[in-house]
Write a protein that holds these residues in place. Structure first.
Motif, PDB file in Angstrom:
ATOM      1  N   GLU A 432      47.438 -51.234 -79.988  1.00 58.67           N
ATOM      2  CA  GLU A 432      46.379 -50.216 -80.125  1.00 58.67           C
ATOM      3  C   GLU A 432      45.137 -50.802 -80.802  1.00 58.67           C
ATOM      4  O   GLU A 432      44.013 -50.604 -80.336  1.00 58.67           O
ATOM      5  N   ASP A 448      41.739 -49.444 -89.364  1.00 57.06           N
ATOM      6  CA  ASP A 448      43.075 -49.850 -89.794  1.00 57.06           C
ATOM      7  C   ASP A 448      44.153 -48.912 -89.259  1.00 57.06           C
ATOM      8  O   ASP A 448      45.238 -49.348 -88.865  1.00 57.06           O
ATOM      9  N   ALA A 449      43.861 -47.618 -89.228  1.00 59.03           N
ATOM     10  CA  ALA A 449      44.888 -46.622 -88.893  1.00 59.03           C
ATOM     11  C   ALA A 449      45.346 -46.683 -87.436  1.00 59.03           C
ATOM     12  O   ALA A 449      46.409 -46.145 -87.109  1.00 59.03           O
ATOM     13  N   PHE A 450      44.574 -47.339 -86.564  1.00 58.41           N
ATOM     14  CA  PHE A 450      45.040 -47.460 -85.181  1.00 58.41           C
ATOM     15  C   PHE A 450      46.342 -48.256 -85.110  1.00 58.41           C
ATOM     16  O   PHE A 450      47.165 -48.018 -84.230  1.00 58.41           O
ATOM     17  N   MET A 453      49.151 -45.485 -86.168  1.00 56.93           N
ATOM     18  CA  MET A 453      49.284 -44.154 -85.575  1.00 56.93           C
ATOM     19  C   MET A 453      50.657 -43.916 -84.934  1.00 56.93           C
ATOM     20  O   MET A 453      51.203 -42.819 -85.031  1.00 56.93           O
ATOM     21  N   TRP A 456      53.209 -43.497 -87.685  1.00 59.32           N
ATOM     22  CA  TRP A 456      53.030 -42.173 -88.276  1.00 59.32           C
ATOM     23  C   TRP A 456      53.693 -41.094 -87.431  1.00 59.32           C
ATOM     24  O   TRP A 456      54.306 -40.166 -87.965  1.00 59.32           O
ATOM     25  N   LYS A 457      53.540 -41.232 -86.118  1.00 60.44           N
ATOM     26  CA  LYS A 457      54.116 -40.235 -85.216  1.00 60.44           C
ATOM     27  C   LYS A 457      55.623 -40.113 -85.434  1.00 60.44           C
ATOM     28  O   LYS A 457      56.215 -39.047 -85.239  1.00 60.44           O
ATOM     29  N   ASN A 458      56.242 -41.232 -85.855  1.00 59.22           N
ATOM     30  CA  ASN A 458      57.681 -41.236 -86.106  1.00 59.22           C
ATOM     31  C   ASN A 458      58.022 -41.141 -87.589  1.00 59.22           C
ATOM     32  O   ASN A 458      59.146 -41.453 -87.986  1.00 59.22           O
ATOM     33  N   GLY A 459      57.046 -40.757 -88.397  1.00 57.27           N
ATOM     34  CA  GLY A 459      57.315 -40.611 -89.828  1.00 57.27           C
ATOM     35  C   GLY A 459      57.482 -41.941 -90.539  1.00 57.27           C
ATOM     36  O   GLY A 459      58.156 -42.023 -91.574  1.00 57.27           O
ATOM     37  N   LEU A 460      56.891 -42.999 -90.003  1.00 61.26           N
ATOM     38  CA  LEU A 460      57.004 -44.339 -90.593  1.00 61.26           C
ATOM     39  C   LEU A 460      55.626 -44.820 -91.050  1.00 61.26           C
ATOM     40  O   LEU A 460      54.607 -44.249 -90.685  1.00 61.26           O
ATOM     41  N   ASP A 461      55.606 -45.909 -91.819  1.00 60.88           N
ATOM     42  CA  ASP A 461      54.335 -46.466 -92.301  1.00 60.88           C
ATOM     43  C   ASP A 461      54.628 -47.830 -92.916  1.00 60.88           C
ATOM     44  O   ASP A 461      55.786 -48.270 -92.908  1.00 60.88           O
ATOM     45  N   THR A 485      43.515 -49.826 -95.747  1.00 58.85           N
ATOM     46  CA  THR A 485      43.337 -48.385 -95.901  1.00 58.85           C
ATOM     47  C   THR A 485      42.270 -48.063 -96.929  1.00 58.85           C
ATOM     48  O   THR A 485      41.639 -47.024 -96.865  1.00 58.85           O
ATOM     49  N   CYS A 508      56.969 -52.616 -90.749  1.00 59.35           N
ATOM     50  CA  CYS A 508      57.764 -51.463 -91.194  1.00 59.35           C
ATOM     51  C   CYS A 508      58.939 -52.003 -91.996  1.00 59.35           C
ATOM     52  O   CYS A 508      59.591 -52.967 -91.565  1.00 59.35           O
ATOM     53  N   TYR A 509      59.201 -51.406 -93.145  1.00 62.25           N
ATOM     54  CA  TYR A 509      60.178 -51.965 -94.073  1.00 62.25           C
ATOM     55  C   TYR A 509      61.098 -50.879 -94.604  1.00 62.25           C
ATOM     56  O   TYR A 509      60.623 -49.847 -95.066  1.00 62.25           O
TER      57      TYR A 509
END
Lengths: 594, 594
Positions: A432, A448-450, A453, A456-461, A485, A508-509
């Motif tokens: 993305e 940065d947020a692209f 995204m 985030w849709k899956n509740g991850l970060d 961010t 993702c960790y």
């Protein structure tokens, strides 16, 4: 041992009537990696992490660092009296407010002015002034305490040739001198080592992982001084500098020379890197600005971009051979994370112009991959088997460029749905951001947020920025552009321009379970120009297959699958000519279109 | 006329030995819309735009404003001696550096302290101090010059009832008093009119477009003072306040009362709204913080959200009737932009609890739509025909909420591909941001670009932020959250939380050709909670069809078409019961699934 050192420091403090002492982790040039000579914070605390500040009072020795280092602190400092002070924001000077609250009025804090930038001291003074707390410069506080302190490095300095730098020193100095004239000033003072290395086209090995030279530079309207021990240069280098009106003077004469700059002269400098000792030495007027060299250096010329592409071929070959070796070796035995890191470096050493790693490689198996700044210890690191997940973040210095790449691979067994969702979301985020087109001048915080995204849709970060600038046979973390961010970091607030090299590295960790990160270096370029202005896009330079075993194909759109197929085609096309038949077949299998 | 006023001002300046005078556009409460009494900048410059600062010296009268107002300035000030000084950043105090460069050392600038916040004066002092330029408070500089200056408004104050506010004054004051105790302070001083209106549940009509009351408030640990003329309140309101230990005192006694606050007392205040006159009056200590009321107010309670939803029904009905009227009327005649704006307001006036427009409606036909802050003049505004594009941005104040909506409609003929691409990209951007899920606490600057990404892909963009907070029968532009590119604006840096009302309003503008904007109000809510924290999403509250004539369907993905069909189904379902049969059929046609 640490308590003896702290005791000696406190004796010194008592003799000088100091109520506190602040020992940061940097050197007089605000370097990320420092020579052993400057590992003061490590010496007095035992903590070896790359970010952290020690604050010592009569009763307390507090080490301020952020969550990336909490586990490392426990390992290294658990037995000493040093306590962990948890910072909420990495690199933020949260200890300053704390110590100023703790101290009484009219007390004194000891510091070595060389270890603090002008901006940092200004920040400290904004807290100390209300309580009339004084700062006292203590450049010799380790005398008689740190008796085996190493001298400053004094290795030979190499001239970085035009076929790698792409621009002569004369041309670079000329740009600085134009700025001096534009600002109606007389001098430009530089103290950042990578800026000086770029400006004078010089390289050496003074610090780990970065081919820099310990130096200061004072560029005048017509003549310049490079403060760096003369014995480090060849006769011909000195002569060439002479032709450019550059004189080389001993490193430690900088303060006395700055003392002599007449009052009526104006010096341009970057207060975020100029150390306070140099600032203090000048009686003339300063103009403060973001270093022009930092800005010039961030725009790579065509030669540097060619060099970067060449390095990607070399890195790609080394990584391909490495992953083949890993796959085959794991069929027969378990291998330690540490050995894996060394072996990867061995493959890179076989490449042309290799000079070293660009940072301590991160080889994190399963839960270790979740420790973002993990370094596998030489002894007793985790044993990797042919099952589960492995994160490998590594890079090298070649004379024609600097590399930094992360791949996460699946070594065998059946991955969980959770893992595949996370891995796929990370890749989608990478795509993305890499595929985004955006107006020239857009900042890192805006885009940065692209990369997040789909997580985030899956509740991850992920708890880190998405990318950083990278040097050309320079620093692996090069200011100023990037993706972050925060509106308070340079990586968040610096406008993106054309011809910049930046990493994109979402991750993702999950603690004790896994770490995932996928990282390529991209180059920015103008892809469109309309009545609304110029628009930038990125082109991936890094060449290494992306493991498809962890992908959940249902999560990928057609255009994302096309992206991956095209990228794999590119990797295969570029690397195959440099591999033998067996390696080629292995890579083509990994790069097979989905 | 303007030159006579400036001459009188310069005479005053000479008599007071002032070298310059700064006249901003605000009132003592840093309000966006001000009472006529405070239209000083307009009086001395002739410029009526909502943002702009006049700086007057002996020789120059310069009006500082940003690109949104350049055309308006030319219209209004072309004949006067006032020159346009172009600001690069809206609302930035760029005139301060300019005037301080222009003035000699030891000169004096006149200002009315009431028109400047504490933060603004601090900013000015950071420039004036190096040249020893003094600020002189001149609260009476218009005496004898502006002889027909209107008095401050003194309309009756309404109590905003619990069925609209959803929270008692007692409960709100209690939260402020808890903060006072937590901070070990004695008072909280408020000067922002919308904060005071919220805190005391009061409304009036002192300024255009916003139901606010001219007042200050000093909340103590147990008792509070509301500085607002007593004659404006009913007996019962005064009595009810009395029961809550709130005394009402005359508006103009605030400074003398602040003078009496003992030195040892501590007052919490927000320096970005507290005017310098009040600041100057206090000898006690200040604690500066972002106003707690600003933060509390931004989180809407369930009653306020219900009220907002109810207003959307009313606005939706009015807009539907309006667009039907427009379509039918244009078949027979041309209608001026001005008349269209008035007619739209007429439809809203028929709705329950309507009290007025929430801002000056923007009705921009063809190229006028590209003027972002366009207001159709009462006379000679453009004549709208049944062809081409029309942008309508409007809103209302209802006692149960505040609305703000933009629709762009096609009135007939064949739209160009360029127009359809832009319109479709704007809608895609709206959907992208509205559908985004993101961690609670994410700032506006981090996600603003999702509304731009599809425009960027086509080389398009828009020169304004993507959205703002909105009040509950309060300010149409309510701080602090929103969506903006800048890391320096509150809308860019404020974390998004649950239960906030915000607009999403991407656009696209081509000078002299067209303006496109699509705007809904959305409410934020927690949509997911995982080990990585809480994630927010938005729900659209605005109910009005989106014109599909300008859509390029090939640009829309399946999920975007689904979004539009679902939204139109919602609009139709919610509004149909409130429409007659003919209107219903018309709306259902507009909302037909694609």
């Amino acid at each position: 041992m640490i308590s003896q050192r702290l005791k000696a420091l406190r004796n010194y403090m008592a003799s000088k009537k100091l109520d506190a002492f602040i020992i940061p982790s940097t050197d007089p040039h605000q370097s990320e990696y420092v020579a052993n000579h400057w590992k003061l914070r490590e010496y007095f605390s035992g903590f070896t992490g790359s970010a952290g500040t020690l604050v010592v009072t009569k009763d307390i020795a507090g080490l301020w660092t952020d969550s990336r280092y909490f586990l490392q602190f426990e390992d290294e400092c658990n037995d000493s009296e040093v306590i962990l002070c948890k910072q909420s924001i990495p690199h933020a000077p949260e200890h300053v407010e704390w110590i100023c609250n703790l101290l009484n009025e009219n007390t004194i804090i000891g510091v070595d002015y060389r270890q603090f930038s002008k901006s940092q001291i200004d920040y400290i003074l904004s807290f100390t002034s209300t309580k009339n707390i004084q700062l006292q410069n203590e450049p010799k506080f380790t005398d008689g305490i740190w008796t085996d302190r190493l001298a400053l490095p004094n290795f030979p300095v190499d001239v970085h040739p035009i076929e790698f730098s792409g621009e002569t020193t004369a041309s670079k100095i000329d740009k600085v001198q134009t700025e001096i004239k534009n600002q109606d000033a007389q001098y430009y003072l530089f103290s950042s080592l990578d800026e000086i290395a770029w400006l004078f086209n010089i390289r050496s090995s003074d610090v780990d992982f970065t081919p820099l030279v310990t130096a200061y530079a004072l560029v005048g309207a017509n003549t310049s001084i490079l403060f760096c021990n003369k014995s480090r240069f060849s006769q011909s280098a000195i002569a060439t500098f002479g032709e450019l009106n550059i004189s080389v003077q001993e490193y430690d004469t900088v303060v006395s020379l700055l003392n002599e700059v007449p009052k009526e002269k104006t010096i341009i400098t970057d207060p975020s890197t100029l150390n306070y000792s140099c600032f203090n030495a000048v009686s003339g007027r300063f103009i403060y600005q973001n270093s022009i060299v930092k800005e010039l250096k961030a725009i790579k010329n065509e030669i540097e971009i060619e060099g970067a592409k060449n390095c990607m071929l070399k890195d790609g070959v080394a990584l391909t051979k490495f992953f083949i070796w890993l796959e085959q070796e794991l069929e027969n035995r378990e291998i330690s994370e540490y050995e894996i890191g060394r072996k990867l470096d061995n493959f890179r050493q076989q490449q042309e112009y290799y000079t070293g790693e660009s940072f301590a490689a991160i080889v994190g198996y399963k839960g270790n991959g979740a420790i973002i700044h993990y370094t596998a210890p030489e002894e007793n690191s985790a044993m990797v088997k042919n099952e589960g997940i492995l994160l490998v973040d590594s890079g090298a210095q070649y004379k024609d460029g600097t590399t930094d790449i992360t791949r996460t691979v699946w070594l065998g067994g059946t991955p969980s749905t959770e893992l595949k969702t996370a891995y796929t979301s990370v890749l989608k985020g990478y795509i993305e951001l890499e595929q985004l087109q955006f107006p020239i001048g857009t900042t890192g915080a805006q885009i940065d947020a692209f990369a997040r995204m789909h997580l985030w849709k899956n509740g991850l970060d992920y708890p880190h920025g998405t990318g950083h600038g990278i040097g050309s046979y320079g620093m692996v973390h090069e200011p100023a552009q990037g993706f972050a961010t925060g509106a308070t970091t340079a990586r968040g607030t610096t406008p993106h321009l054309s011809h910049q090299l930046t990493t994109i590295e979402p991750g993702c960790y999950v603690t004790n379970q896994f770490g995932i990160r996928t990282e390529n270096i991209v180059v920015s370029k103008v892809v469109k120009e309309t009545a609304f202005g110029k628009f930038l896009g990125f082109e991936a330079l890094t060449l290494c297959y992306i493991d498809t075993n962890l992908l959940n194909l249902e999560q990928l759109s057609t255009s994302e699958i096309n992206w991956l197929n095209n990228y794999h085609q590119l990797v295969s096309d570029k690397l195959s000519p440099l591999l033998n038949e067996k390696e080629k077949q292995w890579l083509q299998q990994k790069c097979k279109a989905l």
